[in-house]
Motif scaffolding. Structure first.
Motif, PDB file in Angstrom:
ATOM      1  N   VAL A 110       0.789  -1.236   0.000  1.00  0.00           N
ATOM      2  CA  VAL A 110       0.000   0.000   0.000  1.00  0.00           C
ATOM      3  C   VAL A 110       0.821   1.286   0.000  1.00  0.00           C
ATOM      4  O   VAL A 110       0.306   2.347  -0.357  1.00  0.00           O
ATOM      5  CB  VAL A 110      -0.983   0.034   1.199  1.00  0.00           C
ATOM      6  N   ALA A 111       2.079   1.232   0.420  1.00  0.00           N
ATOM      7  CA  ALA A 111       2.867   2.462   0.543  1.00  0.00           C
ATOM      8  C   ALA A 111       3.312   2.986  -0.820  1.00  0.00           C
ATOM      9  O   ALA A 111       3.528   2.206  -1.753  1.00  0.00           O
ATOM     10  CB  ALA A 111       4.093   2.213   1.422  1.00  0.00           C
ATOM     11  N   PRO A 112       3.479   4.292  -0.949  1.00  0.00           N
ATOM     12  CA  PRO A 112       4.019   4.852  -2.193  1.00  0.00           C
ATOM     13  C   PRO A 112       5.468   4.394  -2.380  1.00  0.00           C
ATOM     14  O   PRO A 112       6.215   4.290  -1.414  1.00  0.00           O
ATOM     15  CB  PRO A 112       3.952   6.366  -1.965  1.00  0.00           C
ATOM     16  N   ALA A 113       5.850   4.123  -3.597  1.00  0.00           N
ATOM     17  CA  ALA A 113       7.228   3.717  -3.869  1.00  0.00           C
ATOM     18  C   ALA A 113       8.171   4.897  -3.689  1.00  0.00           C
ATOM     19  O   ALA A 113       7.809   6.052  -3.935  1.00  0.00           O
ATOM     20  CB  ALA A 113       7.337   3.162  -5.286  1.00  0.00           C
ATOM     21  N   ALA A 114       9.392   4.601  -3.233  1.00  0.00           N
ATOM     22  CA  ALA A 114      10.464   5.592  -3.077  1.00  0.00           C
ATOM     23  C   ALA A 114      10.113   6.695  -2.090  1.00  0.00           C
ATOM     24  O   ALA A 114      10.671   7.794  -2.160  1.00  0.00           O
ATOM     25  CB  ALA A 114      10.846   6.186  -4.437  1.00  0.00           C
ATOM     26  N   ASP A 115       9.221   6.425  -1.160  1.00  0.00           N
ATOM     27  CA  ASP A 115       8.836   7.407  -0.141  1.00  0.00           C
ATOM     28  C   ASP A 115       9.923   7.472   0.930  1.00  0.00           C
ATOM     29  O   ASP A 115      10.221   6.470   1.577  1.00  0.00           O
ATOM     30  CB  ASP A 115       7.492   7.007   0.480  1.00  0.00           C
ATOM     31  N   GLN A 116      10.474   8.647   1.143  1.00  0.00           N
ATOM     32  CA  GLN A 116      11.594   8.806   2.068  1.00  0.00           C
ATOM     33  C   GLN A 116      11.213   8.565   3.525  1.00  0.00           C
ATOM     34  O   GLN A 116      12.087   8.377   4.379  1.00  0.00           O
ATOM     35  CB  GLN A 116      12.184  10.218   1.934  1.00  0.00           C
ATOM     36  N   ASP A 117       9.924   8.578   3.819  1.00  0.00           N
ATOM     37  CA  ASP A 117       9.476   8.273   5.182  1.00  0.00           C
ATOM     38  C   ASP A 117       9.281   6.777   5.405  1.00  0.00           C
ATOM     39  O   ASP A 117       9.177   6.334   6.543  1.00  0.00           O
ATOM     40  CB  ASP A 117       8.150   8.990   5.485  1.00  0.00           C
ATOM     41  N   VAL A 118       9.201   6.033   4.304  1.00  0.00           N
ATOM     42  CA  VAL A 118       8.810   4.624   4.413  1.00  0.00           C
ATOM     43  C   VAL A 118       9.978   3.661   4.238  1.00  0.00           C
ATOM     44  O   VAL A 118      10.314   2.903   5.150  1.00  0.00           O
ATOM     45  CB  VAL A 118       7.696   4.287   3.400  1.00  0.00           C
ATOM     46  N   TYR A 119      10.597   3.670   3.052  1.00  0.00           N
ATOM     47  CA  TYR A 119      11.565   2.600   2.793  1.00  0.00           C
ATOM     48  C   TYR A 119      12.796   2.639   3.707  1.00  0.00           C
ATOM     49  O   TYR A 119      13.326   1.576   4.047  1.00  0.00           O
ATOM     50  CB  TYR A 119      11.952   2.538   1.304  1.00  0.00           C
ATOM     51  N   PRO A 120      13.275   3.809   4.171  1.00  0.00           N
ATOM     52  CA  PRO A 120      14.384   3.750   5.135  1.00  0.00           C
ATOM     53  C   PRO A 120      13.979   3.063   6.444  1.00  0.00           C
ATOM     54  O   PRO A 120      14.795   2.362   7.056  1.00  0.00           O
ATOM     55  CB  PRO A 120      14.727   5.234   5.359  1.00  0.00           C
ATOM     56  N   ALA A 121      12.725   3.262   6.858  1.00  0.00           N
ATOM     57  CA  ALA A 121      12.248   2.602   8.078  1.00  0.00           C
ATOM     58  C   ALA A 121      12.159   1.094   7.872  1.00  0.00           C
ATOM     59  O   ALA A 121      12.497   0.305   8.770  1.00  0.00           O
ATOM     60  CB  ALA A 121      10.879   3.159   8.472  1.00  0.00           C
ATOM     61  N   VAL A 122      11.710   0.685   6.691  1.00  0.00           N
ATOM     62  CA  VAL A 122      11.657  -0.739   6.360  1.00  0.00           C
ATOM     63  C   VAL A 122      13.074  -1.302   6.282  1.00  0.00           C
ATOM     64  O   VAL A 122      13.364  -2.389   6.799  1.00  0.00           O
ATOM     65  CB  VAL A 122      10.917  -0.964   5.021  1.00  0.00           C
ATOM     66  N   LEU A 123      13.958  -0.552   5.670  1.00  0.00           N
ATOM     67  CA  LEU A 123      15.342  -0.989   5.488  1.00  0.00           C
ATOM     68  C   LEU A 123      16.028  -1.245   6.833  1.00  0.00           C
ATOM     69  O   LEU A 123      16.852  -2.155   6.958  1.00  0.00           O
ATOM     70  CB  LEU A 123      16.106   0.073   4.697  1.00  0.00           C
ATOM     71  N   SER A 124      15.666  -0.472   7.833  1.00  0.00           N
ATOM     72  CA  SER A 124      16.290  -0.635   9.155  1.00  0.00           C
ATOM     73  C   SER A 124      15.999  -2.007   9.759  1.00  0.00           C
ATOM     74  O   SER A 124      16.754  -2.487  10.608  1.00  0.00           O
ATOM     75  CB  SER A 124      15.811   0.462  10.105  1.00  0.00           C
ATOM     76  N   LEU A 125      14.939  -2.658   9.293  1.00  0.00           N
ATOM     77  CA  LEU A 125      14.579  -3.965   9.832  1.00  0.00           C
ATOM     78  C   LEU A 125      15.352  -5.113   9.173  1.00  0.00           C
ATOM     79  O   LEU A 125      15.087  -6.279   9.459  1.00  0.00           O
ATOM     80  CB  LEU A 125      13.074  -4.196   9.710  1.00  0.00           C
ATOM     81  N   LEU A 126      16.307  -4.780   8.331  1.00  0.00           N
ATOM     82  CA  LEU A 126      17.221  -5.818   7.839  1.00  0.00           C
ATOM     83  C   LEU A 126      18.093  -6.342   8.980  1.00  0.00           C
ATOM     84  O   LEU A 126      18.745  -7.371   8.841  1.00  0.00           O
ATOM     85  CB  LEU A 126      18.109  -5.271   6.719  1.00  0.00           C
ATOM     86  N   GLU A 127      18.088  -5.619  10.096  1.00  0.00           N
ATOM     87  CA  GLU A 127      18.831  -6.060  11.270  1.00  0.00           C
ATOM     88  C   GLU A 127      17.899  -6.550  12.372  1.00  0.00           C
ATOM     89  O   GLU A 127      18.315  -6.660  13.534  1.00  0.00           O
ATOM     90  CB  GLU A 127      19.710  -4.912  11.770  1.00  0.00           C
ATOM     91  N   ASP A 128      16.664  -6.861  12.022  1.00  0.00           N
ATOM     92  CA  ASP A 128      15.695  -7.345  13.012  1.00  0.00           C
ATOM     93  C   ASP A 128      16.148  -8.678  13.602  1.00  0.00           C
ATOM     94  O   ASP A 128      16.881  -9.448  12.960  1.00  0.00           O
ATOM     95  CB  ASP A 128      14.323  -7.513  12.349  1.00  0.00           C
ATOM     96  N   SER A 129      15.706  -8.955  14.822  1.00  0.00           N
ATOM     97  CA  SER A 129      16.078 -10.213  15.486  1.00  0.00           C
ATOM     98  C   SER A 129      15.372 -11.423  14.874  1.00  0.00           C
ATOM     99  O   SER A 129      15.827 -12.556  15.024  1.00  0.00           O
ATOM    100  CB  SER A 129      15.744 -10.137  16.981  1.00  0.00           C
ATOM    101  N   ASP A 130      14.265 -11.191  14.158  1.00  0.00           N
ATOM    102  CA  ASP A 130      13.503 -12.289  13.556  1.00  0.00           C
ATOM    103  C   ASP A 130      13.886 -12.453  12.089  1.00  0.00           C
ATOM    104  O   ASP A 130      13.825 -11.489  11.307  1.00  0.00           O
ATOM    105  CB  ASP A 130      12.001 -12.010  13.675  1.00  0.00           C
ATOM    106  N   ALA A 131      14.233 -13.666  11.712  1.00  0.00           N
ATOM    107  CA  ALA A 131      14.703 -13.933  10.346  1.00  0.00           C
ATOM    108  C   ALA A 131      13.632 -13.669   9.294  1.00  0.00           C
ATOM    109  O   ALA A 131      13.921 -13.119   8.227  1.00  0.00           O
ATOM    110  CB  ALA A 131      15.195 -15.374  10.237  1.00  0.00           C
TER     111      ALA A 131
END
Length: 202
Positions: A126-147
């Motif tokens: 649902v999120a707009p593509a290339a949204d500076q408020d969204v994808y960096p926040a998603v990207l930060s979860l590449l270090e999440d504790s859950d695989a």
């Protein structure tokens, strides 16, 4: 029979609405809509969960009433209800829905990995593509504790990431060291899409 229906417990009302939502004619009457809303606020979490399934099955794309009700349920105190609401929003809403995007973005920091995972999957749809408020926040979860949450973040970044953002490449390079093979393979896919030939960070 409205008086009879009103005499039923909220969970029974939700069962009736669920049955209706699975019938060929999914148009709900005002009474049925009222029953769903009642069930969404029931003390028993399963009644709330059932009501969400009704909305998921019976609502048209981008139905504003359903969207607002589901957004409210993303703040529920039961993980199962929150995840179900997020999944329903992902099905009902189309890309570019800023109301939903901004309403659920904070759930990326939820204490339950199930909610973080479901939030990523919803944002991917649902999120707009290339949204500076969204994808960096998603990207930060590449270090999440859950695989599985890390994998979902890799998948969502493929869809939501801005093409020339070097932070995506940097994060993907780190993800090449993930403990899970499937995640490492997803990181390779992310690099193929976002890394440029001769990029020194790869």
């Amino acid at each position: 029979d409205e008086p009879l229906v009103r005499s039923l417990s909220p969970s029974k009302r939700a069962d009736m609405a669920m049955t209706h939502s699975q019938s060929p004619d999914k148009t709900m009457t005002a009474l049925q809509e009222s029953l769903v809303e009642d069930s969404l606020n029931h003390d028993f979490w399963l009644a709330r969960w059932r009501a969400i399934q009704v909305l998921r099955e019976s609502s048209e794309k981008n139905d504003q009433r359903a969207v607002l009700l589901l957004i409210e349920k993303t703040q529920d105190n039961m993980i199962e209800v929150v995840v179900s609401a997020l999944e329903a929003l992902g099905e009902i809403c189309t890309r570019g829905n800023e109301l939903v995007t901004m309403s659920i973005l904070n759930l990326l920091g939820h204490k339950a990995w199930q909610v973080r995972h479901a939030t990523i999957c919803c944002l991917e749809k649902v999120a707009p593509a290339a949204d500076q408020d969204v994808y960096p926040a998603v990207l930060s979860l590449l270090e999440d504790s859950d695989a599985s949450t890390r994998l979902a973040a890799l998948s969502a970044t493929l869809v939501l990431g801005a093409p020339k953002d070097p932070s995506i490449v940097t994060a993907a390079v780190k993800a090449l060291k993930d403990d899970v093979e499937e995640n490492r393979e997803a990181a390779v896919g992310l690099l193929k899409q976002f890394a440029h030939r001769g990029d020194p960070s790869v």
